[in-house]
Design an enzyme around this catalytic site. Structure first.
Site, PDB file in Angstrom:
ATOM      1  N   ASN A  15      99.346  -8.273 -59.059  1.00 33.24           N
ATOM      2  CA  ASN A  15     100.222  -7.108 -59.221  1.00 33.24           C
ATOM      3  C   ASN A  15     100.209  -6.761 -60.711  1.00 33.24           C
ATOM      4  O   ASN A  15     100.925  -7.361 -61.502  1.00 33.24           O
ATOM      5  CB  ASN A  15     101.625  -7.487 -58.739  1.00 33.24           C
ATOM      6  CG  ASN A  15     102.606  -6.337 -58.829  1.00 33.24           C
ATOM      7  OD1 ASN A  15     102.301  -5.277 -59.372  1.00 33.24           O
ATOM      8  ND2 ASN A  15     103.804  -6.562 -58.303  1.00 33.24           N
TER       9      ASN A  15
ATOM     10  N   ARG B 295      98.109  -4.772 -55.673  1.00 40.60           N
ATOM     11  CA  ARG B 295      99.130  -3.760 -55.420  1.00 40.60           C
ATOM     12  C   ARG B 295      98.768  -2.516 -56.228  1.00 40.60           C
ATOM     13  O   ARG B 295      98.525  -2.597 -57.423  1.00 40.60           O
ATOM     14  CB  ARG B 295     100.489  -4.288 -55.864  1.00 40.60           C
ATOM     15  CG  ARG B 295     101.566  -3.239 -55.758  1.00 40.60           C
ATOM     16  CD  ARG B 295     102.901  -3.761 -56.236  1.00 40.60           C
ATOM     17  NE  ARG B 295     103.874  -2.689 -56.259  1.00 40.60           N
ATOM     18  CZ  ARG B 295     104.785  -2.531 -57.204  1.00 40.60           C
ATOM     19  NH1 ARG B 295     104.843  -3.397 -58.201  1.00 40.60           N
ATOM     20  NH2 ARG B 295     105.625  -1.537 -57.158  1.00 40.60           N
TER      21      ARG B 295
ATOM     22  N   HIS C 241     108.053   1.709 -53.806  1.00 37.04           N
ATOM     23  CA  HIS C 241     108.583   0.389 -53.429  1.00 37.04           C
ATOM     24  C   HIS C 241     108.272   0.063 -51.966  1.00 37.04           C
ATOM     25  O   HIS C 241     108.963  -0.739 -51.340  1.00 37.04           O
ATOM     26  CB  HIS C 241     110.119   0.289 -53.609  1.00 37.04           C
ATOM     27  CG  HIS C 241     110.583   0.252 -55.020  1.00 37.04           C
ATOM     28  ND1 HIS C 241     111.769   0.834 -55.432  1.00 37.04           N
ATOM     29  CD2 HIS C 241     110.039  -0.280 -56.136  1.00 37.04           C
ATOM     30  CE1 HIS C 241     111.922   0.645 -56.730  1.00 37.04           C
ATOM     31  NE2 HIS C 241     110.876  -0.021 -57.181  1.00 37.04           N
TER      32      HIS C 241
ATOM     33  N   LEU D 261     117.094  -2.878 -55.237  1.00 32.36           N
ATOM     34  CA  LEU D 261     117.812  -2.662 -56.502  1.00 32.36           C
ATOM     35  C   LEU D 261     117.322  -3.674 -57.531  1.00 32.36           C
ATOM     36  O   LEU D 261     117.779  -4.819 -57.573  1.00 32.36           O
ATOM     37  CB  LEU D 261     119.330  -2.812 -56.273  1.00 32.36           C
ATOM     38  CG  LEU D 261     119.913  -1.953 -55.138  1.00 32.36           C
ATOM     39  CD1 LEU D 261     121.383  -2.287 -54.903  1.00 32.36           C
ATOM     40  CD2 LEU D 261     119.742  -0.466 -55.435  1.00 32.36           C
TER      41      LEU D 261
ATOM     42  N   ASN E 233     114.795  -3.475 -61.504  1.00 33.85           N
ATOM     43  CA  ASN E 233     114.705  -2.586 -62.665  1.00 33.85           C
ATOM     44  C   ASN E 233     114.528  -1.157 -62.189  1.00 33.85           C
ATOM     45  O   ASN E 233     115.120  -0.230 -62.710  1.00 33.85           O
ATOM     46  CB  ASN E 233     113.538  -3.002 -63.559  1.00 33.85           C
ATOM     47  CG  ASN E 233     113.878  -4.269 -64.310  1.00 33.85           C
ATOM     48  OD1 ASN E 233     114.995  -4.435 -64.793  1.00 33.85           O
ATOM     49  ND2 ASN E 233     112.921  -5.183 -64.400  1.00 33.85           N
TER      50      ASN E 233
ATOM     51  N   ARG F 163     115.939   4.356 -66.056  1.00 37.40           N
ATOM     52  CA  ARG F 163     115.669   5.683 -65.482  1.00 37.40           C
ATOM     53  C   ARG F 163     116.948   6.307 -64.953  1.00 37.40           C
ATOM     54  O   ARG F 163     117.790   5.612 -64.372  1.00 37.40           O
ATOM     55  CB  ARG F 163     114.658   5.577 -64.337  1.00 37.40           C
ATOM     56  CG  ARG F 163     113.214   5.532 -64.789  1.00 37.40           C
ATOM     57  CD  ARG F 163     112.275   5.219 -63.640  1.00 37.40           C
ATOM     58  NE  ARG F 163     111.956   3.802 -63.590  1.00 37.40           N
ATOM     59  CZ  ARG F 163     111.364   3.195 -62.572  1.00 37.40           C
ATOM     60  NH1 ARG F 163     111.019   3.873 -61.497  1.00 37.40           N
ATOM     61  NH2 ARG F 163     111.102   1.902 -62.616  1.00 37.40           N
TER      62      ARG F 163
ATOM     63  N   VAL G 207     118.892  -7.194 -58.541  1.00 38.91           N
ATOM     64  CA  VAL G 207     120.326  -6.888 -58.486  1.00 38.91           C
ATOM     65  C   VAL G 207     120.849  -7.068 -57.062  1.00 38.91           C
ATOM     66  O   VAL G 207     121.887  -7.708 -56.826  1.00 38.91           O
ATOM     67  CB  VAL G 207     120.596  -5.451 -58.985  1.00 38.91           C
ATOM     68  CG1 VAL G 207     122.066  -5.115 -58.863  1.00 38.91           C
ATOM     69  CG2 VAL G 207     120.095  -5.269 -60.412  1.00 38.91           C
ATOM     70  N   GLY G 208     120.139  -6.513 -56.097  1.00 42.57           N
ATOM     71  CA  GLY G 208     120.589  -6.563 -54.701  1.00 42.57           C
ATOM     72  C   GLY G 208     120.700  -7.983 -54.173  1.00 42.57           C
ATOM     73  O   GLY G 208     121.612  -8.307 -53.407  1.00 42.57           O
ATOM     74  N   GLU G 209     119.796  -8.853 -54.600  1.00 45.20           N
ATOM     75  CA  GLU G 209     119.812 -10.239 -54.114  1.00 45.20           C
ATOM     76  C   GLU G 209     120.867 -11.090 -54.823  1.00 45.20           C
ATOM     77  O   GLU G 209     121.381 -12.045 -54.258  1.00 45.20           O
ATOM     78  CB  GLU G 209     118.440 -10.899 -54.348  1.00 45.20           C
ATOM     79  CG  GLU G 209     117.330 -10.310 -53.518  1.00 45.20           C
ATOM     80  CD  GLU G 209     115.950 -10.793 -53.961  1.00 45.20           C
ATOM     81  OE1 GLU G 209     115.825 -11.912 -54.478  1.00 45.20           O
ATOM     82  OE2 GLU G 209     114.987 -10.021 -53.789  1.00 45.20           O
ATOM     83  N   ASN G 210     121.167 -10.719 -56.074  1.00 42.14           N
ATOM     84  CA  ASN G 210     121.958 -11.641 -56.905  1.00 42.14           C
ATOM     85  C   ASN G 210     123.359 -11.206 -57.293  1.00 42.14           C
ATOM     86  O   ASN G 210     124.168 -12.043 -57.667  1.00 42.14           O
ATOM     87  CB  ASN G 210     121.186 -11.939 -58.197  1.00 42.14           C
ATOM     88  CG  ASN G 210     119.912 -12.697 -57.936  1.00 42.14           C
ATOM     89  OD1 ASN G 210     119.948 -13.785 -57.366  1.00 42.14           O
ATOM     90  ND2 ASN G 210     118.783 -12.130 -58.300  1.00 42.14           N
TER      91      ASN G 210
ATOM     92  N   GLU H 274     106.938  -9.189 -52.177  1.00 45.81           N
ATOM     93  CA  GLU H 274     105.896  -8.166 -52.070  1.00 45.81           C
ATOM     94  C   GLU H 274     104.509  -8.801 -52.017  1.00 45.81           C
ATOM     95  O   GLU H 274     103.626  -8.344 -51.293  1.00 45.81           O
ATOM     96  CB  GLU H 274     106.006  -7.198 -53.254  1.00 45.81           C
ATOM     97  CG  GLU H 274     107.282  -6.371 -53.179  1.00 45.81           C
ATOM     98  CD  GLU H 274     107.617  -5.680 -54.480  1.00 45.81           C
ATOM     99  OE1 GLU H 274     108.222  -6.329 -55.351  1.00 45.81           O
ATOM    100  OE2 GLU H 274     107.281  -4.514 -54.638  1.00 45.81           O
TER     101      GLU H 274
HETATM  102  P1  AMP Z   1     113.667  -7.060 -60.518  1.00 44.23           P
HETATM  103  O1  AMP Z   1     113.105  -5.742 -60.992  1.00 44.23           O
HETATM  104  O2  AMP Z   1     113.695  -7.169 -59.027  1.00 44.23           O
HETATM  105  O3  AMP Z   1     113.049  -8.241 -61.191  1.00 44.23           O
HETATM  106  O4  AMP Z   1     115.215  -7.067 -60.958  1.00 44.23           O
HETATM  107  C1  AMP Z   1     115.592  -7.075 -62.305  1.00 44.23           C
HETATM  108  C2  AMP Z   1     117.079  -6.791 -62.383  1.00 44.23           C
HETATM  109  O5  AMP Z   1     117.790  -7.771 -61.613  1.00 44.23           O
HETATM  110  C3  AMP Z   1     117.623  -6.858 -63.822  1.00 44.23           C
HETATM  111  O6  AMP Z   1     118.484  -5.763 -64.061  1.00 44.23           O
HETATM  112  C4  AMP Z   1     118.430  -8.154 -63.797  1.00 44.23           C
HETATM  113  O7  AMP Z   1     119.526  -8.116 -64.680  1.00 44.23           O
HETATM  114  C5  AMP Z   1     118.923  -8.189 -62.364  1.00 44.23           C
HETATM  115  N1  AMP Z   1     119.352  -9.540 -62.000  1.00 44.23           N
HETATM  116  C6  AMP Z   1     118.599 -10.653 -61.917  1.00 44.23           C
HETATM  117  N2  AMP Z   1     119.386 -11.730 -61.640  1.00 44.23           N
HETATM  118  C7  AMP Z   1     120.661 -11.270 -61.562  1.00 44.23           C
HETATM  119  C8  AMP Z   1     121.928 -11.871 -61.315  1.00 44.23           C
HETATM  120  N3  AMP Z   1     122.043 -13.188 -61.094  1.00 44.23           N
HETATM  121  N4  AMP Z   1     123.018 -11.075 -61.289  1.00 44.23           N
HETATM  122  C9  AMP Z   1     122.912  -9.744 -61.510  1.00 44.23           C
HETATM  123  N5  AMP Z   1     121.751  -9.117 -61.750  1.00 44.23           N
HETATM  124  C10 AMP Z   1     120.629  -9.856 -61.789  1.00 44.23           C
END
Ligand code: AMP
Length: 403
Positions: free
Chosen positions: A7, A92, A181, A210, A212, A242, A333-336, A385
Site C-alpha cells: 500500500n 492498493r 476507502h 474514521l 486521518n 481536510r 478514530v472509529g475503532e479507538n 484493508e
Molecule cells: P488511521 O488513518 O486509521 O490510521 O487513523 C488515524 C487517526 O486515528 C488519528 O487521528 C489518531 O489520532 C486516531 N486514533 C488512533 N488511536 C486512537 C485512540 N486510542 N483514541 C482516539 N483516536 C485514535
C-alpha cells in the site's frame, strides 16, 4: 509461499504478508520517509509478536517508493525464521475511475489505464504505479494484482453519483462522484456479516471509516448505494486536515474577495482544515481529545463539529437505506475513541441504534456495542484493508479454479 500486499503512499509504504493458501497474516510493516528520506525507518512486525527496525536510505524523494520496494525485496520480511517465497503481489490503487469495477491482474494495458487516471488522483496513483514497476522488477514473473479504492462504489446509482451541476460537466469532463476507502468499506461489510451471523445480502449497513481520512457509506445487500466522498476524497465528513463538505460559495468568496489562488484554496482545504484547522492544535484525534480535556475550547468545538457531521451522515445514509441493521465504526478514530462513538450515537436511538455505555467504554474491536434490546447493532470493526487485497489476489491468481 506467501502473498505480499503493498500500500504505497507519497510519504510511506505499508505492507502485509499473508499465507498464500489461507490468507492467514504472517507479518506486516511500514516504511516511513515523511521527515527524512535518508533516514527512513523500516519496521517489520511478525504476526507472532515483537518487531524489528531497520534504518534505510531511500535517498531521492521522488524515487522513494521504488527504493522502499527494493528494500522489501532484499529483506527477510518475517525477520525471524526462513524468508517466505512471494507467490503473488497485491497493490492498493486509490483511483480506478469508471474503468475498473473490480480488482484485476496487472498487465501493460492496466498500467496504462492507471497512468491515465493520474489526472484524477495526482497524489495517490503515482506512488502506486511506481510500486508496481519496482515490484515487477524485484519479483520478475510473479503475478501482480491491483485492488481499487473506488471499485466498491461501482454500483452507486446515478442519483448518488451525478452532481446537480451543468450536465455537460459529467458527460464531457467526467465530473461525478466516485467514493473512496472502498477496500475498508468492503472488508467491514464482510466482517459485519460474519459478526452478525447473517449473509451480507440480507443486511443494511452504515459504515463509518474514521481515520486521518473519513468517509461513511450505505451498503445494502453487500452493495454500496451511497457514500460521503465524491469526485475527490475531500467531500463529506470533517477529517484530520481536510475540511470535508463546505459551501462552494465560500471557495469562490475567498478567491474573489480575499485574493486566494486555487493552489492556496487547495492547500487550505486539504492541509489546514478539519480537526487541525478548527482546533489549531493538531490533526491527530487523540491530541485534540487531550487538549479538549484540558479545557481548550477550540479543540472541544472541533470534536463537536466532527461528531455532528458523522451523526448527520449516518442519519442521511440510514434513511437512504430505509433503516439500518448495523452501524459500523472503523479505522483509527472509529475503532479507538469511545467518546466519539458515544457522541455520534446520541440521537441515533430514533433509528433503533442504542449504544451500551459499558460495552462502548470497554470496547476491543471487533465487538458489538449495542444494548441487548437495541433493534439495530452498533459494531466496532478493526479494518484490514491489506487482508481484503490478499483475498483478492488469492481469488484472481492463486485459487485452483481461478476465482
Ligand atoms: P488511521 O488513518 O486509521 O490510521 O487513523 C488515524 C487517526 O486515528 C488519528 O487521528 C489518531 O489520532 C486516531 N486514533 C488512533 N488511536 C486512537 C485512540 N486510542 N483514541 C482516539 N483516536 C485514535
Amino acid at each position: 509461499m506467501s502473498i505480499l500486499v503493498i500500500n504505497a503512499g507519497s510519504s510511506s509504504l505499508k505492507f502485509g504478508l499473508f499465507d498464500a493458501g489461507t490468507c492467514a497474516p504472517l507479518g506486516s510493516g511500514q516504511i516511513d520517509w515523511t521527515s527524512d528520506p535518508r533516514h527512513a525507518e523500516l519496521v517489520i512486525r511478525p504476526e507472532a509478536g515483537g518487531h524489528t527496525r531497520f534504518q534505510l536510505d531511500v535517498s531521492d524523494h521522488h524515487a522513494a517508493v521504488g527504493h522502499a520496494v527494493r528494500a522489501l525485496a532484499q529483506t527477510n520480511l518475517l525477520s525471524t525464521g526462513p524468508a517466505p517465497a512471494i507467490a503473488a503481489v497485491g497493490h492498493r490503487v486509490v483511483h480506478g475511475g469508471t474503468q475498473f469495477r473490480e480488482s484485476v491482474v496487472i498487465n501493460a494495458r492496466v498500467k496504462d489505464q492507471i497512468a491515465k487516471l493520474v489526472e484524477l488522483a495526482p497524489l495517490h496513483n503515482p506512488p502506486a504505479l511506481e510500486a508496481i514497476g519496482a515490484a515487477e522488477a524485484a519479483w520478475p514473473g510473479v503475478p501482480q494484482v491491483v485492488a481499487f479504492d473506488t471499485a466498491f462504489f461501482a454500483d452507486l446509482p446515478p442519483s448518488a453519483y451525478v452532481y446537480p451541476v451543468p450536465y455537460a460537466w459529467y458527460t464531457d469532463w467526467g465530473i461525478r462522484r466516485f467514493g473512496f476507502h472502498g477496500t475498508s468499506h468492503a472488508y467491514c461489510t464482510s466482517q459485519a456479516a460474519l459478526l452478525l451471523g447473517k449473509p451480507a445480502t440480507n443486511l443494511r449497513l452504515v459504515i463509518c471509516h474514521l481515520g486521518n481520512g473519513c468517509s461513511a457509506a450505505a451498503v445494502r445487500g453487500g452493495v454500496a448505494i451511497a457514500t460521503t466522498m465524491g469526485f475527490t476524497p475531500m467531500e463529506g465528513l470533517m477529517m484530520g486536515t481536510r475540511a470535508g463538505s463546505v459551501d462552494p460559495g465560500v471557495l469562490l468568496h475567498v478567491q474573489r474577495q480575499r485574493g486566494l489562488s486555487a493552489e492556496q484554496v487547495d492547500e487550505a482545504l486539504n492541509r489546514d482544515s478539519g480537526l487541525l484547522g478548527v482546533s489549531g492544535v493538531a490533526s491527530d484525534f487523540r491530541q485534540v481529545e487531550a487538549a479538549a480535556k484540558q479545557g481548550n475550547e477550540r479543540a472541544a468545538l472541533a470534536l463537536e463539529i466532527y461528531a455532528a457531521r458523522v451523526r448527520a451522515a449516518v442519519g442521511a445514509l440510514a434513511v437512504t437505506l430505509g433503516g439500518v441493521d448495523a452501524l459500523v465504526f472503523t479505522a483509527g478514530v472509529g475503532e479507538n475513541s469511545a467518546s466519539l462513538r458515544s457522541a455520534v450515537c446520541k440521537g441515533l436511538e430514533c433509528l433503533g441504534l442504542r449504544l451500551d455505555a459499558q460495552r462502548n467504554a470497554e470496547c476491543r474491536p471487533d465487538a458489538d456495542l449495542a444494548t441487548a434490546d437495541s433493534p439495530g447493532r452498533v459494531l466496532a470493526v478493526h479494518t484490514r484493508e491489506e487482508l481484503l487485497i490478499a483475498r483478492e489476489v488469492r481469488r484472481l491468481v492463486l485459487s485452483p479454479h481461478g476465482g
